[in-house]
Scaffold this active site. Structure first.
Site, PDB file in Angstrom:
ATOM      1  CE  LYS A  39      -3.738   2.215   2.507  1.00  0.00           C
ATOM      2  NZ  LYS A  39      -4.594   1.909   3.838  1.00  0.00           N
ATOM      3  CB  SER A  84      -8.070   3.852   2.587  1.00  0.00           C
ATOM      4  OG  SER A  84      -7.401   3.287   3.756  1.00  0.00           O
ATOM      5  CB  SER A 108      -8.016   0.755   5.900  1.00  0.00           C
ATOM      6  OG  SER A 108      -8.935   2.028   5.073  1.00  0.00           O
TER       7      SER A 108
HETATM    8  N1  GLN Z   1     -12.888   4.555   6.629  1.00  0.00           N
HETATM    9  C1  GLN Z   1     -12.008   4.864   7.570  1.00  0.00           C
HETATM   10  C2  GLN Z   1     -11.522   6.296   7.276  1.00  0.00           C
HETATM   11  O1  GLN Z   1     -12.426   6.873   6.571  1.00  0.00           O
HETATM   12  C3  GLN Z   1     -11.391   3.564   8.141  1.00  0.00           C
HETATM   13  C4  GLN Z   1     -10.210   4.311   6.991  1.00  0.00           C
HETATM   14  C5  GLN Z   1      -8.926   3.726   7.261  1.00  0.00           C
HETATM   15  O2  GLN Z   1      -8.130   2.287   8.335  1.00  0.00           O
HETATM   16  N2  GLN Z   1      -7.912   4.283   6.942  1.00  0.00           N
HETATM   17  O3  GLN Z   1     -11.394   7.258   8.132  1.00  0.00           O
END
Ligand code: GLN
Length: 499
Positions: free
Chosen positions: A80, A155, A179
């Protein structure tokens, strides 16, 4: 096996082929590089470099030729793009870090490289890991390989889409509020977020430091087990929150346990808690049906299902969306145009330079979070929002401990629906925040959680089953998931992607 089908193999499968000398790491690496190039339209990759990857593969082949046999040697993966890497650019999918090159590797990247794994490139994600659909990447959205009109989740959407489409055997991801688990669920792959602190955060571009955690995303629990053992490490000098505990050989434990447990009910004695709040009207019927189907499979394997309660589940959304932006606003203050990252071309004075650099470098969602975070931390609002959220966070963690007096692992859906259409939620950020409901509470508590493929829902899109464990019980989650995957084949289903 013909080299044409190498992408069907996961980490363990490739490892066996490499160890037996049936294929070389260079051949495997070239095979995946070809697939990445052919399926570029998914938008999963932000950077590749065939020369670098093939050089790593040649080094792995030399170690194999010298007789070294370790499980990950010569197997490729991709990272990532929030893990900093010396050999590839690191952007966190932001214009702020366009063309940024780190002078060092993240600890997780270095740990995996030292096993002899080959890096295939950097994977698209939401900008600074903020999002649930990978639509917040400053470069391009990622498409779900099961249906290109749908999001892959976020994400870690590039990681999930690339593994699901078999462009790579495995990927790293990060999980701050879901995420790893949610994109794994949306694309039908397996992913685990370990206990907070299991993997070092050194070299992970920081979003919300008290929540951020790295983890593997792959075809199966066994593959995740192999990767997690390599990723995890104490790193006391560089991440004071990394846990100073010995690394566990999860995969050997899985294999030893399944040998000892041969029989119809390998999970006898395992109590699976079902929080009533995870099975209510907020979850769509197709997801619930798949999740219940998977749970009855667990019962056949000997587990018992018990009802538990996590009464503050709904509050995890406002609590998370106060704490995570608060930490983000602080972490992102380093991007000021002075030290690194984007700097505006024209400006009147220093303040104007800060303003313009940050206005140009950050995307809308990142700016929204900086504003929320700055607001909740500001004098006069701190007690009402930030402090209050921290207190509820503690209560949420306590609720889990109460639940764990009645069960060993907790199970439920990962998300209330299957993957949504690209664009469907982009005009309403709160709609996508609400979809994080089942992953946020365990993140706030710092508990390990995983997503395993559990069937399909509306539109033939994958559904994930979430398993949440108590602190440091990654091994227990992986064991339950592995037994489920020995008995079912949801994790082997892949979208119809041509060679
Ligand atoms: N969807 C969550 C956010 O937007 C989690 C994102 C994540 O785990 N990086 O913060």
């Amino acid at each position: 096996m013909s080299t044409q089908d190498l992408h069907e193999l996961g980490v363990a499968g490739l490892s066996a082929q490499l160890a037996a000398g049936k294929v070389s790491s260079v051949e495997v690496t070239q095979h995946f590089l070809n697939r990445i190039a052919r399926h570029d339209s998914l938008g999963a990759f932000l950077a590749t470099n065939a020369e670098v990857s093939l050089a790593q593969a040649r080094a792995a082949d030399a170690r194999l030729a010298a007789g070294e046999r370790t499980p990950l040697l010569g197997v490729p993966l991709a990272h990532k793009d929030v893990f900093v890497t010396r050999d590839f650019p690191t952007t966190a999918a932001s214009k702020m870090l366009e063309n940024y090159r780190s002078p060092f590797d993240a600890t997780v990247v270095a740990n995996l490289a030292s096993t002899g794994m080959v890096t295939l490139g950097k994977l698209n994600c939401d900008e600074f890991a903020m999002g649930s659909g990978n639509e917040n990447s400053a470069y391009k959205p990622v498409k779900n390989p099961w249906d290109a009109s749908c999001v892959p989740g976020g994400s870690s959407g590039g990681s999930a889409a690339a593994v699901a489409a078999r462009l790579i055997p495995a990927a790293t991801g990060t999980d701050t509020g879901g995420s790893i688990r949610q994109p794994a669920a949306f694309t039908g792959i397996t992913g685990i977020k370990p206990t907070y602190g299991r993997c070092s955060r050194y070299g992970m571009v920081a979003f919300a430091s008290s929540l951020d955690q790295a983890g593997p995303m792959a075809h199966s629990a066994l593959d995740c087990a192999l990767l997690l053992s390599a990723m995890a490490s104490p790193d006391p000098d560089r991440d004071s929150t990394s846990l100073d505990l010995p690394v566990i050989d999860y995969a050997s434990n899985l294999i030893a346990a399944s040998a000892g447990e041969a029989g119809a009910t390998p999970l006898k004695g395992l109590r699976i808690g079902l929080p009533t709040q995870f099975f209510g009207a907020g979850c769509s019927a197709d997801v619930l049906a798949a999740v219940r189907g998977a749970l009855s499979e667990f019962e056949k394997l000997g587990a018992t299902l018990v009802d538990v309660s996590l009464p503050l589940t709904e509050l995890s959304i406002p609590v998370y969306y106060v704490i995570a932006p608060a930490e983000a606003s602080s972490n992102l203050s380093r991007f000021d145009g002075v030290r690194y990252g984007h700097r505006a071309a024209d400006y009147a004075d220093l303040t104007d330079m800060y303003k313009k650099s940050r206005s140009e470098g950050f995307g809308d969602e990142v700016k929204r979070r900086i504003m929320i975070g700055t607001y909740v931390l500001s004098h006069g609002y701190y007690d009402a929002y930030y402090l209050k959220a921290q207190k509820i966070r503690r209560l949420i963690a306590q609720d889990f401990q109460t639940a764990f007096t009645q069960c060993d692992v907790i199970a439920g859906p990962v998300a209330p629906s299957v993957a949504w259409k690209i664009g469907e939620k982009s005009s309403d950020p709160v709609a996508s925040y609400l979809a994080d409901i089942y992953t946020l509470s365990s993140s706030l508590a710092g508990l390990p959680g995983m997503s395993i493929p559990a069937g399909f829902g509306a539109g033939g899109m994958p559904v994930g089953l979430q398993l949440i464990g108590n602190y440091l019980k990654e091994g227990q989650l992986l064991r339950a998931a592995h037994q489920f995957q020995l008995a079912t084949d949801w994790h082997q289903k892949a979208p119809g992607i041509s060679a």
